[in-house]
Scaffold this active site. Structure first.
Site, PDB file in Angstrom:
ATOM      1  N   TRP A 185       0.969  -1.169   0.129  1.00  0.00           N
ATOM      2  CA  TRP A 185      -0.099   0.133   0.015  1.00  0.00           C
ATOM      3  C   TRP A 185       0.959   1.194   0.024  1.00  0.00           C
ATOM      4  O   TRP A 185       1.875   1.365   0.897  1.00  0.00           O
ATOM      5  CB  TRP A 185      -0.848  -0.105   1.050  1.00  0.00           C
ATOM      6  CG  TRP A 185      -1.666   1.472   1.492  1.00  0.00           C
ATOM      7  CD1 TRP A 185      -2.679   1.806   0.537  1.00  0.00           C
ATOM      8  CD2 TRP A 185      -1.285   2.378   2.160  1.00  0.00           C
ATOM      9  NE1 TRP A 185      -2.970   3.082   0.782  1.00  0.00           N
ATOM     10  CE2 TRP A 185      -2.127   3.649   1.807  1.00  0.00           C
ATOM     11  CE3 TRP A 185      -0.085   2.691   3.215  1.00  0.00           C
ATOM     12  CZ2 TRP A 185      -2.184   4.658   2.488  1.00  0.00           C
ATOM     13  CZ3 TRP A 185      -0.202   4.033   3.936  1.00  0.00           C
ATOM     14  CH2 TRP A 185      -1.197   4.696   3.391  1.00  0.00           C
ATOM     15  N   GLU A 224      -3.181  -2.938  -2.545  1.00  0.00           N
ATOM     16  CA  GLU A 224      -4.024  -2.311  -1.906  1.00  0.00           C
ATOM     17  C   GLU A 224      -4.589  -0.811  -2.272  1.00  0.00           C
ATOM     18  O   GLU A 224      -3.704   0.174  -2.300  1.00  0.00           O
ATOM     19  CB  GLU A 224      -3.930  -2.049  -0.108  1.00  0.00           C
ATOM     20  CG  GLU A 224      -4.890  -1.611   0.468  1.00  0.00           C
ATOM     21  CD  GLU A 224      -4.590  -1.530   2.090  1.00  0.00           C
ATOM     22  OE1 GLU A 224      -5.062  -0.811   2.794  1.00  0.00           O
ATOM     23  OE2 GLU A 224      -3.627  -2.196   2.335  1.00  0.00           O
ATOM     24  N   LYS A 226      -6.723   2.805  -2.445  1.00  0.00           N
ATOM     25  CA  LYS A 226      -7.230   3.925  -1.467  1.00  0.00           C
ATOM     26  C   LYS A 226      -7.992   4.758  -2.173  1.00  0.00           C
ATOM     27  O   LYS A 226      -7.686   5.054  -3.268  1.00  0.00           O
ATOM     28  CB  LYS A 226      -6.146   4.236  -0.558  1.00  0.00           C
ATOM     29  CG  LYS A 226      -6.475   4.896   0.700  1.00  0.00           C
ATOM     30  CD  LYS A 226      -5.089   5.296   1.579  1.00  0.00           C
ATOM     31  CE  LYS A 226      -5.262   6.416   2.746  1.00  0.00           C
ATOM     32  NZ  LYS A 226      -6.298   5.490   3.683  1.00  0.00           N
ATOM     33  N   ASP A 257      -9.643  -3.082   1.465  1.00  0.00           N
ATOM     34  CA  ASP A 257      -9.789  -2.381   2.772  1.00  0.00           C
ATOM     35  C   ASP A 257     -11.047  -1.718   3.039  1.00  0.00           C
ATOM     36  O   ASP A 257     -11.519  -0.809   2.200  1.00  0.00           O
ATOM     37  CB  ASP A 257      -8.631  -1.315   2.946  1.00  0.00           C
ATOM     38  CG  ASP A 257      -8.495  -0.839   4.588  1.00  0.00           C
ATOM     39  OD1 ASP A 257      -9.580  -0.209   4.992  1.00  0.00           O
ATOM     40  OD2 ASP A 257      -7.340  -0.721   4.984  1.00  0.00           O
ATOM     41  N   HIS A 260     -11.262   2.257   2.829  1.00  0.00           N
ATOM     42  CA  HIS A 260     -10.848   2.954   1.621  1.00  0.00           C
ATOM     43  C   HIS A 260     -11.725   3.301   0.520  1.00  0.00           C
ATOM     44  O   HIS A 260     -11.199   3.498  -0.586  1.00  0.00           O
ATOM     45  CB  HIS A 260      -9.444   2.100   1.094  1.00  0.00           C
ATOM     46  CG  HIS A 260      -8.497   2.121   1.944  1.00  0.00           C
ATOM     47  ND1 HIS A 260      -7.346   1.564   1.790  1.00  0.00           N
ATOM     48  CD2 HIS A 260      -8.226   2.531   3.316  1.00  0.00           C
ATOM     49  CE1 HIS A 260      -6.178   1.761   2.688  1.00  0.00           C
ATOM     50  NE2 HIS A 260      -7.044   2.489   3.783  1.00  0.00           N
ATOM     51  N   HIS A 284      -8.599  -6.579   4.524  1.00  0.00           N
ATOM     52  CA  HIS A 284      -8.497  -5.514   5.653  1.00  0.00           C
ATOM     53  C   HIS A 284      -9.697  -4.917   6.423  1.00  0.00           C
ATOM     54  O   HIS A 284     -10.196  -4.128   5.902  1.00  0.00           O
ATOM     55  CB  HIS A 284      -7.352  -4.062   5.243  1.00  0.00           C
ATOM     56  CG  HIS A 284      -5.825  -4.923   4.998  1.00  0.00           C
ATOM     57  ND1 HIS A 284      -4.924  -4.071   5.021  1.00  0.00           N
ATOM     58  CD2 HIS A 284      -5.797  -6.025   5.077  1.00  0.00           C
ATOM     59  CE1 HIS A 284      -3.744  -4.839   4.600  1.00  0.00           C
ATOM     60  NE2 HIS A 284      -4.169  -6.050   4.726  1.00  0.00           N
ATOM     61  N   ASP A 292     -11.887   7.674   6.071  1.00  0.00           N
ATOM     62  CA  ASP A 292     -11.058   6.283   6.353  1.00  0.00           C
ATOM     63  C   ASP A 292     -10.285   6.655   7.756  1.00  0.00           C
ATOM     64  O   ASP A 292      -9.208   6.828   7.961  1.00  0.00           O
ATOM     65  CB  ASP A 292     -10.044   5.985   5.338  1.00  0.00           C
ATOM     66  CG  ASP A 292      -9.028   5.013   5.527  1.00  0.00           C
ATOM     67  OD1 ASP A 292      -9.526   4.155   6.341  1.00  0.00           O
ATOM     68  OD2 ASP A 292      -7.947   4.954   4.993  1.00  0.00           O
ATOM     69  N   ASP A 294     -10.440   4.494  10.395  1.00  0.00           N
ATOM     70  CA  ASP A 294      -9.968   3.054  10.808  1.00  0.00           C
ATOM     71  C   ASP A 294     -10.385   2.938  12.466  1.00  0.00           C
ATOM     72  O   ASP A 294      -9.491   2.646  13.301  1.00  0.00           O
ATOM     73  CB  ASP A 294      -8.364   3.116  10.693  1.00  0.00           C
ATOM     74  CG  ASP A 294      -7.922   2.962   9.540  1.00  0.00           C
ATOM     75  OD1 ASP A 294      -8.274   1.860   8.900  1.00  0.00           O
ATOM     76  OD2 ASP A 294      -7.170   3.595   8.787  1.00  0.00           O
ATOM     77  N   ASP A 324      -7.486  -4.096  10.124  1.00  0.00           N
ATOM     78  CA  ASP A 324      -6.821  -3.200   9.944  1.00  0.00           C
ATOM     79  C   ASP A 324      -7.414  -1.661  10.592  1.00  0.00           C
ATOM     80  O   ASP A 324      -8.077  -0.949   9.858  1.00  0.00           O
ATOM     81  CB  ASP A 324      -6.461  -2.928   8.292  1.00  0.00           C
ATOM     82  CG  ASP A 324      -5.622  -1.784   8.146  1.00  0.00           C
ATOM     83  OD1 ASP A 324      -5.045  -1.002   9.106  1.00  0.00           O
ATOM     84  OD2 ASP A 324      -5.320  -1.501   6.876  1.00  0.00           O
TER      85      ASP A 324
END
Length: 416
Positions: A185, A224, A226, A257, A260, A284, A292, A294, A324
């Protein structure tokens, strides 16, 4: 919770699911054997052991809750505590900046497998396999562009770093007798409007072609995508459309992810399409809030949808599941437990879906019946089945783990 009551609840749930043609014992067997990759960076807020600095470069951990792991020994101690409170099978996911550098500065274009031999031994002792990630952020040469940088000197630095990370992943995979999943990533992008999108993506493609040209049999690559990074809101070189095309063309694992993408998207919608064109998926699993951010994974609709689509596509053997997120505002051990259990419950709920009946209704055009059963399954006793799963793994059931985490905070985390 009383063990006899848990067993009794399970038997009742087992009968209820059996009435719909669902075998709970079979579902539990799959749950037990499906690994979840624990991410090292929740324990220390993505600081790592290279420079001891907070994450930067399109990425940021927020919060200052006490007890962050400050070194490898503390991080391993925390992960052991986490594992003691969870049932099931696990892998462990490392970023390159978590090597055992022993106080020596090792720049990222000089990193070697020897700095991760301690991790390989640690994981072996716990019967876990390792996964790995290159680390292009939080470095003086990160800037806004790494693998997509027109500056050859900067670009070559990151190409060399990523090549070396692949060799580390290869060494891990060979040592553990199980392919190491190596994730790439990069944050590359622009804060404001750019007219060079094609140029940057062309450079990124060429960099990836160079990096992936070395064939390594004991590791698997995944890329990955984004939507944007902090300070890089206008343009991301490694976007979903870029990597979907690259992975499809080059037979590379695509990393989804869940943070993302656009906040209104349901990422699960991408699974059935991607599985037709890429060999495998890496998940993820995190929880975005407005962006994003997390946040800790929860047993929410979008997480459940993600695992439901995997199971409906019979694709568990083509998917790798990892977490993640990095929440520095709450007890970090508790964050691990909540996230892992949410992922496990989501997978279990998917495995307990009366899919044969639902497919029959759909094939026969019985859409009322299909919708009705999809609604009714939401209140089926999945919790009783999951409690039994934890009981049989000799770990705390339901909220019983709270006391364990609180005690660990009192005895260990609060003294850091």
């Amino acid at each position: 919770m009383n063990s006899e009551q848990i067993k009794k609840n399970y038997e009742i749930a087992k009968e209820r699911y059996a009435a719909l043609g669902v075998d709970t014992d079979a579902a539990l067997k799959i749950l037990q054997s499906t690994p979840i990759s624990l991410h090292c960076w929740q324990a220390d807020d993505v600081v790592g052991f290279e420079r001891g600095e907070a994450a930067s470069g399109g990425i940021q951990a927020t919060g200052n809750y006490p007890g962050r792991a400050r070194n490898i020994d503390e991080l391993r101690q925390d992960i052991d505590k986490v594992l003691s409170l969870l049932g099931g099978k696990f892998r462990f996911n490392l970023h390159e900046t978590y090597g055992e550098f022993n106080g020596k500065f090792v720049d990222r274009d000089q990193v070697e497998p020897k700095y991760f031999e301690g991790w390989m031994q640690w994981a072996k002792e716990r019967h876990m396999s390792l996964d790995f990630n290159s680390t292009s952020f939080s470095h003086p040469k990160s800037g806004n562009l790494t693998l997509a940088n027109p500056d050859k000197e900067i670009r070559d630095f990151w190409i060399e770093h990523t090549k070396r990370c692949r060799r580390i992943a290869e060494a891990m995979g060979e040592a553990q007798g199980d392919p190491c999943i190596m994730n790439i990533w990069i944050h590359d992008g622009s804060k404001d409007l750019t007219v060079e999108k094609y140029r940057y993506r062309q450079i990124l493609k060429e960099s990836l072609d160079d990096i992936l040209s070395e064939k390594l049999p004991h590791m698997k690559d995944c890329l990955e995508a984004k939507l944007f990074g902090i300070g890089l809101e206008a343009f991301t070189a490694g976007s979903h459309d870029f990597y979907a095309g690259y992975c499809s063309k080059n037979n590379v694992i695509y990393t989804l992810d869940t943070g993302h993408y656009e906040p209104t998207e349901n990422v699960s919608d991408a699974i059935s399409s991607l599985l037709l064109f890429v060999p495998e998926l890496m998940l993820h699993v995190s929880r975005p809030m407005h962006w994003d951010s997390d946040h800790v994974t929860l047993f929410d609709d979008k997480t459940r949808d993600l695992f439901a689509e995997l199971v409906r596509a019979n694709a568990l053997d083509r998917a790798h599941i990892g977490l993640d997120y990095f929440d520095a505002s709450i007890n970090r051990i508790g964050a691990y437990i909540i996230g892992v259990r949410a992922a496990q419950k989501s997978l279990l709920a998917a495995l307990l879906e009366p899919i044969k009946t639902l497919r029959k209704y759909e094939d026969e055009g019985k859409y009322f019946e299909r919708l009705a059963l999809l609604e009714e399954e939401k209140t089926l006793p999945v919790g009783a089945v999951y409690d039994y799963f934890n009981l049989t793994n000799n770990v705390p059931v339901a909220e019983d783990y709270l006391k364990e985490v609180e005690q660990y905070e009192k005895e260990v985390l609060s003294k850091r």
